[in-house]
Scaffold this motif. Structure first.
Motif, PDB file in Angstrom:
ATOM      1  N   SER A  43       0.823  -1.207   0.000  1.00  0.00           N
ATOM      2  CA  SER A  43       0.000   0.000   0.000  1.00  0.00           C
ATOM      3  C   SER A  43       0.864   1.268   0.000  1.00  0.00           C
ATOM      4  CB  SER A  43      -0.928  -0.002   1.218  1.00  0.00           C
ATOM      5  OG  SER A  43      -1.661   1.181   1.285  1.00  0.00           O
ATOM      6  N   CYS A  44       1.881   1.296   0.844  1.00  0.00           N
ATOM      7  CA  CYS A  44       2.756   2.474   0.903  1.00  0.00           C
ATOM      8  C   CYS A  44       3.598   2.613  -0.354  1.00  0.00           C
ATOM      9  CB  CYS A  44       3.633   2.415   2.154  1.00  0.00           C
ATOM     10  SG  CYS A  44       2.690   2.706   3.675  1.00  0.00           S
ATOM     11  N   LYS A  45       4.023   1.487  -0.939  1.00  0.00           N
ATOM     12  CA  LYS A  45       4.774   1.543  -2.204  1.00  0.00           C
ATOM     13  C   LYS A  45       3.900   2.154  -3.299  1.00  0.00           C
ATOM     14  CE  LYS A  45       8.030  -2.279  -1.742  1.00  0.00           C
ATOM     15  NZ  LYS A  45       9.314  -1.843  -2.252  1.00  0.00           N
ATOM     16  N   GLN A  46       2.625   1.764  -3.335  1.00  0.00           N
ATOM     17  CA  GLN A  46       1.725   2.289  -4.352  1.00  0.00           C
ATOM     18  C   GLN A  46       1.493   3.783  -4.159  1.00  0.00           C
ATOM     19  OE1 GLN A  46      -1.620  -0.359  -3.871  1.00  0.00           O
ATOM     20  NE2 GLN A  46      -0.902  -1.711  -5.506  1.00  0.00           N
ATOM     21  N   LYS A  47       1.382   4.243  -2.913  1.00  0.00           N
ATOM     22  CA  LYS A  47       1.220   5.670  -2.650  1.00  0.00           C
ATOM     23  C   LYS A  47       2.443   6.451  -3.102  1.00  0.00           C
ATOM     24  CE  LYS A  47      -1.599   5.007   1.447  1.00  0.00           C
ATOM     25  NZ  LYS A  47      -1.571   5.068   2.919  1.00  0.00           N
ATOM     26  N   LEU A  48       3.617   5.884  -2.873  1.00  0.00           N
ATOM     27  CA  LEU A  48       4.866   6.550  -3.206  1.00  0.00           C
ATOM     28  C   LEU A  48       5.099   6.617  -4.711  1.00  0.00           C
ATOM     29  CD1 LEU A  48       7.499   7.822  -2.087  1.00  0.00           C
ATOM     30  CD2 LEU A  48       8.487   5.526  -2.186  1.00  0.00           C
ATOM     31  N   HIS A  49       4.785   5.516  -5.397  1.00  0.00           N
ATOM     32  CA  HIS A  49       5.076   5.434  -6.830  1.00  0.00           C
ATOM     33  C   HIS A  49       3.848   5.640  -7.717  1.00  0.00           C
ATOM     34  CE1 HIS A  49       9.117   4.248  -5.877  1.00  0.00           C
ATOM     35  NE2 HIS A  49       8.665   3.302  -5.092  1.00  0.00           N
ATOM     36  N   GLY A  50       2.722   5.898  -7.103  1.00  0.00           N
ATOM     37  CA  GLY A  50       1.507   6.196  -7.845  1.00  0.00           C
ATOM     38  C   GLY A  50       1.044   5.069  -8.620  1.00  0.00           C
TER      39      GLY A  50
END
Length: 110
Positions: A103-110
């Protein structure tokens, strides 16, 4: 995470660490020979630039691996540095040195 899986990931990280340290030693710029002419000098400069770039990639990965091994030692491995939740086991299987959950990776990399 079950202890057996944890040990498998630890072994994998240790193996990757050893392999990358050997690769880093093998691409050491000191292993280059002195060029004889201008064409060889140009090739040597290109080779050096490639080695420098590869060295940085390997060093960055080694830092991540060492950080993951350190987290394993102090029992914080598998915890997202961003939100504090557990990192998905499937993600750790693909990227055992991951510092963030999906989830945090997706927020960071869009």
């Amino acid at each position: 995470m079950i202890r057996e899986r944890f040990q498998q990931l630890r072994s994998r990280l240790l193996g990757d660490k050893t392999r990358l340290e050997k690769e880093l030693e093998a691409i050491n710029p000191a292993n280059l020979t002195a060029p004889n002419d201008e064409e060889e000098q140009a090739d040597e400069v290109e080779e050096m630039a490639s080695r420098i770039a590869l060295t940085e990639v390997i060093r960055r990965r080694l830092r991540r691996i060492k950080a993951a091994l350190s987290k394993m030692q102090d029992k914080t491995y598998g915890v997202c540095e961003d939100c504090g939740k557990g990192i998905e086991e499937k993600l750790l299987e693909v990227d055992p040195e991951s510092r963030s959950c999906k989830s945090c990776k997706q927020k960071l990399h869009g």
